[in-house]
Design an enzyme around this catalytic site. Structure first.
Site, short mmCIF file in Angstrom:
data_model
loop_
_atom_site.label_atom_id
_atom_site.label_comp_id
_atom_site.label_asym_id
_atom_site.label_seq_id
_atom_site.Cartn_x
_atom_site.Cartn_y
_atom_site.Cartn_z
N ASP A 1 2.84 -16.11 5.60
CA ASP A 1 2.39 -17.48 5.30
C ASP A 1 2.40 -17.76 3.80
OD1 ASP A 1 2.07 -17.98 7.99
OD2 ASP A 1 -0.13 -17.80 7.96
N ALA B 1 3.01 -1.00 4.82
CA ALA B 1 2.37 -1.11 6.14
C ALA B 1 2.02 -2.55 6.52
CB ALA B 1 1.12 -0.24 6.18
N PRO C 1 0.79 -1.23 0.00
CA PRO C 1 0.00 0.00 0.00
C PRO C 1 0.83 1.28 0.00
CG PRO C 1 -0.38 -1.27 2.02
CD PRO C 1 0.51 -2.08 1.15
N ASN C 2 0.35 2.20 -0.80
CA ASN C 2 0.85 3.57 -0.89
C ASN C 2 2.20 3.74 -1.58
OD1 ASN C 2 -1.43 4.76 0.49
ND2 ASN C 2 -0.62 3.78 2.33
N ARG D 1 6.48 0.22 13.88
CA ARG D 1 7.18 -0.22 12.66
C ARG D 1 8.38 -1.12 12.96
NH1 ARG D 1 4.95 2.74 8.40
NH2 ARG D 1 4.20 4.79 9.03
N ARG E 1 12.12 4.66 13.04
CA ARG E 1 10.79 5.25 12.96
C ARG E 1 9.93 4.83 14.14
NH1 ARG E 1 8.49 4.96 7.23
NH2 ARG E 1 7.05 6.40 8.23
N ILE F 1 12.08 1.47 1.79
CA ILE F 1 12.70 2.69 1.29
C ILE F 1 13.32 3.49 2.43
CG2 ILE F 1 12.21 4.89 0.14
CD1 ILE F 1 10.06 3.23 -1.49
N SER F 2 12.59 3.59 3.53
CA SER F 2 13.09 4.30 4.71
C SER F 2 13.73 3.30 5.66
CB SER F 2 11.94 5.02 5.42
OG SER F 2 11.05 4.09 6.00
N ASN G 1 8.33 -5.18 -0.92
CA ASN G 1 8.16 -4.10 0.04
C ASN G 1 6.69 -4.15 0.44
OD1 ASN G 1 7.74 -1.78 1.48
ND2 ASN G 1 8.91 -0.47 0.12
N GLU H 1 13.24 -8.65 1.63
CA GLU H 1 12.35 -7.60 2.11
C GLU H 1 13.06 -6.26 1.91
OE1 GLU H 1 10.32 -6.41 6.41
OE2 GLU H 1 12.15 -7.61 6.37
N HIS I 1 4.08 -4.87 9.11
CA HIS I 1 3.90 -4.86 10.56
C HIS I 1 2.59 -5.50 11.02
CE1 HIS I 1 6.98 -1.95 9.69
NE2 HIS I 1 6.09 -1.22 9.04
#
Length: 144
Positions: free
Chosen positions: A86, A76, A9-10, A110, A106, A100-101, A73, A97, A79
């Site tokens: 699975d 969200a 997402p995002n 996270r 953070r 980017i940050s 990636n 995995e 977490h």
């Protein structure tokens, strides 16, 4: 070799979403970097992005016996999603995995990554360059 590069997402909002954290390069630049890296390595690559957990799981399952490695990636879902872990374990495809940050610097929530439990490696805090690093690592890993 055939790679699947997956984004949760995002990630499609790169360049717009919190550029101070995720950088100013957009999703199109990320996709181009991935395609260029695959071409450099002589590998095939498929890109997939979804804001929906079930779509990500479906795509992982579709890779079974068709893909050599996954760069993921989960954003969200990193977490929150045991289901992604699975699915990745079920298909048994080596994966890296990517974030980017640097998620270790953070928010507390996270700090947990379900997906990391079975990943060969985690790359974080390298911006979109982390995807290239993941592909190079997996290419070398599979070539051995």
């Amino acid at each position: 070799m055939k790679f699947l590069v997956m984004n949760g997402p995002n990630i499609n909002m790169l360049g717009v979403r919190e550029p101070d954290i995720y950088g100013k390069q957009d999703y199109k630049a990320l996709c181009q970097l991935v395609r260029d890296t695959a071409a450099e390595l002589g590998d095939e690559v498929e890109l997939f992005q979804s804001n929906h957990e079930g779509a990500l799981i479906d795509r992982i399952q579709e890779t079974f016996e068709k893909t050599d490695a996954i760069v993921i990636n989960p954003a969200a879902y990193t977490h929150t999603s045991v289901a992604l872990l699975d699915a990745l374990k079920a298909v048994g495809i080596p994966y890296v995995e990517v974030h980017i940050s640097d998620v270790t610097k953070r928010e507390d929530f996270r700090q947990v990554s379900f997906v990391r439990q079975a990943a060969l490696k985690t790359i974080m805090g390298q911006g979109i360059e982390g995807y290239r690093q993941a592909m190079l690592f997996l290419h070398d890993h599979l070539a051995k």
